[in-house]
Design a protein around this motif. Structure first.
Motif, PDB file in Angstrom:
ATOM      1  N   ASP A   1       0.848  -1.187   0.000  1.00 40.16           N
ATOM      2  CA  ASP A   1       0.000   0.000   0.000  1.00 40.16           C
ATOM      3  C   ASP A   1       0.887   1.242   0.000  1.00 40.16           C
ATOM      4  O   ASP A   1       1.718   1.423   0.903  1.00 40.16           O
ATOM      5  N   PRO A   2       0.722   2.124  -1.010  1.00 41.95           N
ATOM      6  CA  PRO A   2       1.619   3.292  -1.100  1.00 41.95           C
ATOM      7  C   PRO A   2       1.412   4.281   0.031  1.00 41.95           C
ATOM      8  O   PRO A   2       2.303   5.102   0.300  1.00 41.95           O
ATOM      9  N   TRP A   3       0.263   4.237   0.708  1.00 41.30           N
ATOM     10  CA  TRP A   3      -0.025   5.205   1.763  1.00 41.30           C
ATOM     11  C   TRP A   3       0.366   4.680   3.136  1.00 41.30           C
ATOM     12  O   TRP A   3       0.956   5.399   3.936  1.00 41.30           O
ATOM     13  N   THR A   4       0.051   3.419   3.397  1.00 44.42           N
ATOM     14  CA  THR A   4       0.299   2.870   4.738  1.00 44.42           C
ATOM     15  C   THR A   4       1.563   2.022   4.799  1.00 44.42           C
ATOM     16  O   THR A   4       2.085   1.775   5.884  1.00 44.42           O
ATOM     17  N   GLY A   5       2.046   1.543   3.637  1.00 43.09           N
ATOM     18  CA  GLY A   5       3.201   0.654   3.622  1.00 43.09           C
ATOM     19  C   GLY A   5       2.851  -0.774   3.962  1.00 43.09           C
ATOM     20  O   GLY A   5       3.753  -1.634   4.069  1.00 43.09           O
ATOM     21  N   HIS A   6       1.551  -1.065   4.153  1.00 40.76           N
ATOM     22  CA  HIS A   6       1.140  -2.426   4.481  1.00 40.76           C
ATOM     23  C   HIS A   6       1.426  -3.359   3.302  1.00 40.76           C
ATOM     24  O   HIS A   6       1.160  -3.020   2.153  1.00 40.76           O
TER      25      HIS A   6
END
Length: 271
Positions: free
Chosen positions: A37-42
């Protein structure tokens, strides 16, 4: 990120990998997240990656190095089975060599075998031109280099119209082990005219003397050949001679001769 992807915790539970192993396999490019996920890094893993993770873990439990796993994991099943079999053959050969080393190291001074008596003598060596190939290498590369260099040297002599004038020599200018890289020089004396080509060089082998012992093919099996080096060295020292160059193995026959046939000489130049 798609809800069909597995979060790292669930992926670890399904694969039974540790978080450390998962990070390592990701760093090595063997098992990277299917999406991040580009926003959370998940990170998310596809369900199909579970089998891949289990395969990597199985290969590692068998002892396969990560670099070799990388070459194997993406093969089709039949090709992968063949690759694993080839790797395991190499492991067993390495274990055989190590077992022989350990046996040699644990033999006591009173445990000398009957076949370990070596007759050593001096002989004169005439000056002669030789065609050579030299390389720094470790023990795993040694056998292939010797056979390949010998074939290359003889082929070049044949193309040049020159004639081999003696058996093939392998000169050890330094120790060849897992850590030591020689160098090793493959040498063929010749008569006729030859020009250097590629890695092949011509030099003049000087006249002199050398201490020699001859081994049958059976006696030359490792570690017997090491004891022959020791015997020649002890003979030279006992007579107050000076070692004047690098020791060599002089091959008198092919490896497929009978075990009791003369196969190789261990020769050490002396002054």
């Amino acid at each position: 990120m798609s809800g069909d992807l597995l979060r790292p915790g669930e992926f670890l539970r399904r694969t039974r990998l540790s978080a450390k192993a998962l990070r390592l396999y990701a760093e090595q490019g063997l098992l990277v997240p299917d999406a991040v996920d580009p926003w959370t890094g998940h990170r998310g893993y596809a369900a199909g990656q579970v089998d891949r993770a289990r395969l990597i873990a199985a290969l590692r439990r068998a002892g396969m190095p990560l670099a070799r796993v990388r070459d194997v994991v993406d093969l089709e099943p039949a090709a992968r089975r063949a690759a694993v079999a080839r790797w395991w053959d190499g492991v067993e050969e390495d274990l055989r060599r190590r077992r022989t080393w350990v046996s040699a190291l644990t033999v006591g001074p009173d445990d000398d075998e009957e076949g370990d008596v070596h007759e050593v003598y001096l002989r004169e060596v005439a000056e002669q031109p030789v065609l050579t190939a030299e390389r720094r290498l470790t023990v795993d590369e040694l056998e292939g280099f010797i056979s390949g260099a010998g074939e290359e040297i003889d082929a070049h002599l044949a193309r040049s119209g020159a004639v081999p004038a003696g058996p093939l020599r392998v000169v050890y200018h330094g120790m060849v082990t897992e850590d030591g890289d020689g160098p090793v020089e493959v040498v063929r004396p010749f008569t006729g005219r030859v020009e250097p080509a590629g890695d092949l060089r011509i030099r003049l082998q000087p006249a002199g003397r050398e201490a020699v012992t001859c081994l049958s093919r059976g006696e030359a099996e490792f570690p017997g050949i090491l004891r022959a080096y020791d015997a020649v060295g002890a003979w030279v020292d006992a007579r107050g001679l000076e070692r004047a160059g690098s020791p060599a193995e002089v091959y008198l026959s092919a490896r497929d001769v009978a075990p009791d046939e003369p196969h190789v000489e261990v020769a050490w130049p002396v002054a």
